[in-house]
Design an enzyme around this catalytic site. Structure first.
Site, mmCIF file in Angstrom:
data_model
loop_
_atom_site.group_PDB
_atom_site.id
_atom_site.type_symbol
_atom_site.label_atom_id
_atom_site.label_comp_id
_atom_site.label_asym_id
_atom_site.label_seq_id
_atom_site.Cartn_x
_atom_site.Cartn_y
_atom_site.Cartn_z
ATOM 1 N N ASP A 12 10.748 -30.217 64.574
ATOM 2 C CA ASP A 12 11.386 -31.478 64.823
ATOM 3 C C ASP A 12 10.894 -32.120 66.089
ATOM 4 O O ASP A 12 11.021 -31.402 67.145
ATOM 5 C CB ASP A 12 12.825 -31.648 64.574
ATOM 6 C CG ASP A 12 13.512 -32.762 64.336
ATOM 7 O OD1 ASP A 12 12.892 -33.739 63.722
ATOM 8 O OD2 ASP A 12 14.254 -33.059 65.144
ATOM 9 N N GLU A 39 2.621 -11.949 66.408
ATOM 10 C CA GLU A 39 3.167 -10.612 66.457
ATOM 11 C C GLU A 39 3.474 -10.056 65.192
ATOM 12 O O GLU A 39 3.707 -8.934 64.608
ATOM 13 C CB GLU A 39 4.159 -10.511 67.362
ATOM 14 C CG GLU A 39 4.104 -10.502 68.758
ATOM 15 C CD GLU A 39 5.166 -10.367 69.568
ATOM 16 O OE1 GLU A 39 6.286 -10.155 69.153
ATOM 17 O OE2 GLU A 39 5.046 -11.062 70.921
#
Length: 560
Positions: free
Chosen positions: A226, A275
């Site tokens: 956002d 990751e």
């Protein structure tokens, strides 16, 4: 409320769809769920996570790839959940963390991915950090995590600068200090209940890296960020030097939006995301002056996608559409990112109503317009959008052809911008009315206890029940379009179109053996028959070598 998943696991092949599809986000169709308006499981009139979970099979059958959930975090709801009090908790109105876990698991079992909203520009004023900053007073290290400043004027009675809130009025609110005296001011680019974080403070970055890991460990497949163009403010918080600043948004780089410093944050976040297995993604809500600046957010080491608001705001006009399509593809190609296409969301008038009105009224419209015209154009615009290279977003209910509800009484409206007067017109409630599932019932199948915003009479005839299996319905058009898109090799990912010669007012392009033609005019046009018709948004008439395409209609052809 259920605390454990109850739906039966999907076949192994469905699970493989989530875990093995490479670069899924480059051509994904992502469905936005506004949780409070999607499905209510407990009859309190408010949608919730369990309601979403029970409707996941509908979304799988619709043919989307992923579901983006607007905020469901613990919040006082001053801005419908975009004021977050706890980023690691579910608000009780939506359920519990166990409900979130069940939803994620069931979605994966059905071959759907889950993207959650992240709100990093500001917190709620009930966030623990902000409450501590108020209690500890001026000079407190806690205040450094936000933008607290002394006011101007003889007694500090004027805001620190001339910035205006997106919701209207000054972007600053003065606090009463612990000793009862008028004190410092704090920055809030949105409502006063949404103080902006100071991203220069290392603790803010540490906190959000931890929040990312929390939800990634829960199994979410990505984040919609956002106000991704916010967070970093120009050094010294300089005056803008003008009033009516809302009119400048989207046209200029502002001292509080689209600052270059945001990109260092996203490079850090991308390293965390990479990751994790499963191709998790970031999607930016970035309102920028140009699509070229939007491309900065999706460079290879930053975010994966950014909403194409330039496209959302384009009129139903062949020349304008072709220009924004070209500019978008040209901007995204150098950074290797997919274009994204979107027509509606929870902040703008639904495109079935926007296209029902004359051009030039903006993206928040209070007029119903010509309903039949709007629906015809909306259906055509959808087929055009789904034919373009890249990823597409669908806002809940647009597959039903829902219009905005433009006649909500003032006393039921809840958009905070409405109560701020001088800002946005506050009419976002019109696109947030709970969607209809059945022809009848207290809330047309939304739930057993009414709905938090009133639904209009006749809503049931637009419901999922009313349109399912109905030839020519908007719902069946979406289902067929998404199925054709998925099964047609020349659709989906890509970075270019081959424009075809066409009459004025007609958009026509080729992608391999696929051809898309959109007639944006008010008259039928005669065109070459480009092959076998795959799908059309309206009734077309064909001869051996020609097709008559009605006004405001899009057609898909294939040469094979």
């Amino acid at each position: 409320m259920s605390q454990q998943p109850s739906a039966a696991p999907a076949p192994t092949s469905a699970v493989a769809t989530v875990s093995e599809r490479h670069d899924w986000w480059r051509d994904a169709v992502i469905y936005q769920v506004y949780p409070r308006s999607f499905a209510d499981s407990n009859g309190d009139g408010m949608g919730d996570l369990e309601g979403v979970r029970t409707r996941l099979p509908y979304l799988r059958d619709l043919g989307v790839d992923a579901v983006w959930l607007s905020p469901f975090y613990a919040s006082p709801q001053a801005d419908a959940g975009y004021d977050v009090a706890d980023y690691r908790a579910v608000d009780p109105m939506f359920g519990t963390l166990l409900d979130a876990d069940a939803l994620i698991r069931d979605a994966h079992a059905l071959g759907l991915r889950i993207i959650v909203d992240l709100v990093p520009n500001h917190s709620s004023d009930q966030y623990e950090w902000f409450k501590r900053a108020l209690a500890e007073g001026p000079g407190s290290p806690s205040r450094d995590r936000y933008h607290f400043r002394p006011g101007k004027g003889k007694n500090g009675e004027l805001p620190p600068n001339d910035w205006e809130s997106i919701f209207g009025g000054p972007a600053w609110t003065r606090v009463t200090e612990p000793d009862g005296t008028p004190g410092e001011w704090y920055l809030h680019l949105f409502a006063p209940e949404q103080p902006d974080f100071n991203w220069e403070h290392p603790a803010v970055g540490d906190e959000f890296r931890s929040i990312l890991r929390f939800w990634l460990d829960m199994g979410v497949d990505g984040f919609r960020i956002d106000v991704a163009h916010g967070m970093v403010k120009a050094e010294g918080l300089p005056d803008l030097g003008s009033h009516e600043q809302l009119k400048l948004l989207g046209n200029d780089v502002m001292p509080f939006f689209d600052q270059d410093g945001v990109h260092a944050i996203y490079r850090q976040w991308r390293r965390i995301l990479d990751e994790y297995s499963g191709e998790r993604i970031f999607v930016a809500e970035a309102w920028t002056p140009t699509v070229e600046r939007t491309a900065n957010y999706v460079r290879p080491d930053e975010l994966h996608q950014a909403f194409n608001f330039q496209y959302l705001g384009t009129h139903w006009d062949a020349g304008e559409l072709r220009t924004v399509i070209d500019r978008t593809l040209d901007a995204m190609r150098p950074v290797g990112a997919p274009a994204t296409w979107v027509l509606s969301n929870h902040d703008v008038t639904r495109h079935a109503t926007r296209f029902a009105n004359p051009a030039g009224l903006g993206t928040q419209i209070r007029l119903a317009g010509d309903r039949a015209l709007g629906l015809r154009r909306a259906r055509a615009a959808t087929l055009l959008m789904l034919a373009l290279p890249g990823s597409a977003y669908v806002y809940q209910g647009e597959e039903l052809g829902l219009p905005d509800v433009v006649d909500l009484p003032d006393e039921v409206r809840q958009d905070p911008a409405y109560f701020r007067g001088a800002g946005q017109d506050g009419f976002r409630d019109g696109c947030r009315v709970p969607i209809p599932w059945t022809r009848e019932g207290s809330s047309y199948g939304f739930g057993d206890g009414g709905s938090w915003l009133p639904q209009p009479a006749g809503w049931g005839e637009l419901s999922v029940e009313a349109q399912t299996g109905e030839p020519g319905s908007t719902l069946e058009l979406y289902r067929e379009a998404l199925a054709v898109r998925r099964s047609t090799a020349d659709l989906g990912a890509g970075d270019a179109v081959e424009w075809l010669r066409a009459p004025e007012g007609v958009v026509a392009f080729r992608r391999g053996d696929f051809v898309c033609v959109a007639n944006t005019t008010g008259e039928s046009v005669a065109l070459p028959a480009y092959g076998r018709v795959l799908l059309a948004s309206g009734e077309i008439t064909e001869t051996a070598d020609e097709a008559k395409v009605p006004a405001d209609t899009t057609v898909w052809w294939t040469r094979v």
